[in-house]
Design an enzyme around this catalytic site. Structure first.
Site, PDB file in Angstrom:
ATOM      1  N   ASP A  22       0.845  -1.202   0.000  1.00  0.00           N
ATOM      2  CA  ASP A  22       0.000   0.000   0.000  1.00  0.00           C
ATOM      3  C   ASP A  22       0.882   1.255   0.000  1.00  0.00           C
ATOM      4  O   ASP A  22       0.373   2.377  -0.054  1.00  0.00           O
ATOM      5  CB  ASP A  22      -1.013  -0.005   1.154  1.00  0.00           C
ATOM      6  CG  ASP A  22      -0.359   0.044   2.524  1.00  0.00           C
ATOM      7  OD1 ASP A  22       0.880  -0.045   2.610  1.00  0.00           O
ATOM      8  OD2 ASP A  22      -1.108   0.168   3.522  1.00  0.00           O
ATOM      9  N   SER A  23       2.217   1.070  -0.007  1.00  0.00           N
ATOM     10  CA  SER A  23       3.140   2.172  -0.285  1.00  0.00           C
ATOM     11  C   SER A  23       2.786   2.788  -1.640  1.00  0.00           C
ATOM     12  O   SER A  23       3.165   3.934  -1.925  1.00  0.00           O
ATOM     13  CB  SER A  23       4.593   1.671  -0.290  1.00  0.00           C
ATOM     14  OG  SER A  23       4.721   0.502  -1.060  1.00  0.00           O
ATOM     15  N   ASP A  44      -1.208  -6.251  -0.374  1.00  0.00           N
ATOM     16  CA  ASP A  44      -1.234  -5.588   0.934  1.00  0.00           C
ATOM     17  C   ASP A  44      -2.669  -5.149   1.233  1.00  0.00           C
ATOM     18  O   ASP A  44      -3.268  -4.414   0.439  1.00  0.00           O
ATOM     19  CB  ASP A  44      -0.328  -4.346   0.833  1.00  0.00           C
ATOM     20  CG  ASP A  44       0.351  -4.005   2.136  1.00  0.00           C
ATOM     21  OD1 ASP A  44       0.116  -4.704   3.130  1.00  0.00           O
ATOM     22  OD2 ASP A  44       1.133  -3.039   2.130  1.00  0.00           O
ATOM     23  N   GLU A  53      -0.937  -5.492   8.622  1.00  0.00           N
ATOM     24  CA  GLU A  53      -0.066  -4.860   9.623  1.00  0.00           C
ATOM     25  C   GLU A  53      -0.628  -5.082  11.020  1.00  0.00           C
ATOM     26  O   GLU A  53      -1.842  -4.960  11.225  1.00  0.00           O
ATOM     27  CB  GLU A  53       0.027  -3.351   9.364  1.00  0.00           C
ATOM     28  CG  GLU A  53       0.710  -3.004   8.051  1.00  0.00           C
ATOM     29  CD  GLU A  53       0.829  -1.494   7.824  1.00  0.00           C
ATOM     30  OE1 GLU A  53       0.508  -0.717   8.756  1.00  0.00           O
ATOM     31  OE2 GLU A  53       1.235  -1.109   6.722  1.00  0.00           O
ATOM     32  N   GLU A  66       9.788  -4.062  10.024  1.00  0.00           N
ATOM     33  CA  GLU A  66      10.170  -2.778   9.421  1.00  0.00           C
ATOM     34  C   GLU A  66      10.755  -1.829  10.470  1.00  0.00           C
ATOM     35  O   GLU A  66      10.138  -1.597  11.527  1.00  0.00           O
ATOM     36  CB  GLU A  66       8.940  -2.126   8.758  1.00  0.00           C
ATOM     37  CG  GLU A  66       9.269  -0.786   8.115  1.00  0.00           C
ATOM     38  CD  GLU A  66       8.231  -0.280   7.136  1.00  0.00           C
ATOM     39  OE1 GLU A  66       7.265  -1.019   6.827  1.00  0.00           O
ATOM     40  OE2 GLU A  66       8.377   0.862   6.677  1.00  0.00           O
TER      41      GLU A  66
HETATM   42  O1  KIV Z   1       3.524  -1.100   1.562  1.00  0.00           O
HETATM   43  C1  KIV Z   1       4.676  -1.559   1.441  1.00  0.00           C
HETATM   44  O2  KIV Z   1       5.359  -1.410   0.432  1.00  0.00           O
HETATM   45  C2  KIV Z   1       5.215  -2.304   2.578  1.00  0.00           C
HETATM   46  C3  KIV Z   1       6.685  -2.553   2.604  1.00  0.00           C
HETATM   47  C4  KIV Z   1       7.379  -1.320   3.029  1.00  0.00           C
HETATM   48  C5  KIV Z   1       7.052  -3.706   3.436  1.00  0.00           C
HETATM   49  O3  KIV Z   1       4.490  -2.642   3.456  1.00  0.00           O
END
Ligand code: KIV
Length: 298
Positions: free
Chosen positions: A53-54, A92, A124, A191
């Protein structure tokens, strides 16, 4: 299966990742949000691709990941799945897609596999979501955990801060990692936590531990691809290694295009489609026009 060119590449599964941990071979993981990046990662031989979700920050330009929706995630997961043959694919779960109820969490997790071609989902959190993880795993969906600096809890954590730096906080992280493993996670991401704490967790868990800003002792490493490529403008986290400066490469190419078009160096004859003189003359006659200065020789 063995060929003269070496062992034939197989699709990476949760079992492949577990076997790599057993053999002590580092697991490689990067993020992707689109077809061409997924294709390049897959062909480069990456073990696993996370559609993180980045996405919200590095592709959609939001300040945090909190605005990302299920529809955003599914749209990008589908593009990544179309570019991937071998890598293990993780979708994610975005903020509020698994926190409201277990039923909603299971239904949303299922959409990543059923509609978007993912092989697993990532959530998460620790103790608070252990029951939700159990419910998703019970539905036959592999779950990857994520502890430490969890961006969806940014406001609760008080900012982008390294986690687990005191003995008490580190102890809680170790406990939460065990809770995630016991809830059925097949792997856990750590992380932005001290390398010593990540080492303890990696040694104690049976499942693979993938680090991002968690030191060298983890069973694998993940980075946000845009940090690695240097295409995210706002910041590069201390833990990321920049392997390219794609923003500079892109800007240089765009400036060159603008310059070429402005000075009429582009397009050149080889970029155009041509018509025979005979047909062109006939057309001009039909339209009662004179040849223009743009008339090109074939
Ligand atoms: O959203 C993402 O890219 C992540 C990574 C930083 C592990 O959760």
């Amino acid at each position: 299966m063995q060929t003269s060119a070496g062992p034939e590449r197989q699709k990476t599964t949760v079992h492949t990742l577990a076997a790599k941990k057993k053999r002590g071979e580092p697991i490689t993981m990067l993020t992707a949000y689109d077809y061409p990046t997924a294709l390049a990662l897959d062909q480069a031989g990456i073990d696993s691709i996370l559609v993180g979700d980045s996405l919200g920050m590095v592709v959609l330009g939001y300040e945090t990941t909190l605005s990302v929706t299920m529809e955003d995630m599914l749209h990008h997961c589908k593009a990544v799945a179309r570019g991937t043959r071998f890598a293990h694919l993780i979708g994610d779960m975005p903020f509020m897609s698994y926190q409201v109820s277990k039923t909603e969490a299971v239904r949303n997790a299922g959409r990543f596999l059923q509609e978007a071609g993912m092989n697993a989902v990532k959530l998460e959190g620790g103790r608070d979501i252990a029951g939700t993880i159990e419910a998703i795993v019970a539905a036959g969906i592999p779950v990857m955990g994520h502890l430490g600096l969890t961006p969806q809890s940014l406001h609760k954590l008080g900012g982008w801060k390294v986690q687990g730096t005191s003995a008490a906080a580190a102890r809680r992280l170790v406990e939460e990692a065990h809770i995630l493993e016991n809830a059925g996670c097949y792997a856990v991401i750590l992380e932005a936590i001290p390398d010593r704490v990540a080492e303890i967790i990696s040694r104690r868990l049976r499942v693979p531990v993938i680090g991002i800003g968690a030191g060298e002792a983890c069973d694998g490493q993940v980075l946000v691809t845009n940090d690695l490529l240097g295409s995210f403008d706002r910041f590069t986290p201390r833990f990321a290694r920049k392997y390219a400066d794609m923003r500079a490469v892109m800007e240089q190419a765009f400036r060159a295009f603008i310059g070429d078009v402005s000075s009429r160096r582009f397009p050149a004859p080889e970029h155009a489609y041509h018509m025979s003189d005979e047909e062109y003359d006939a057309l001009l006659r039909d339209l009662r026009m004179k040849p223009s200065k743009w008339r090109m020789a074939i």
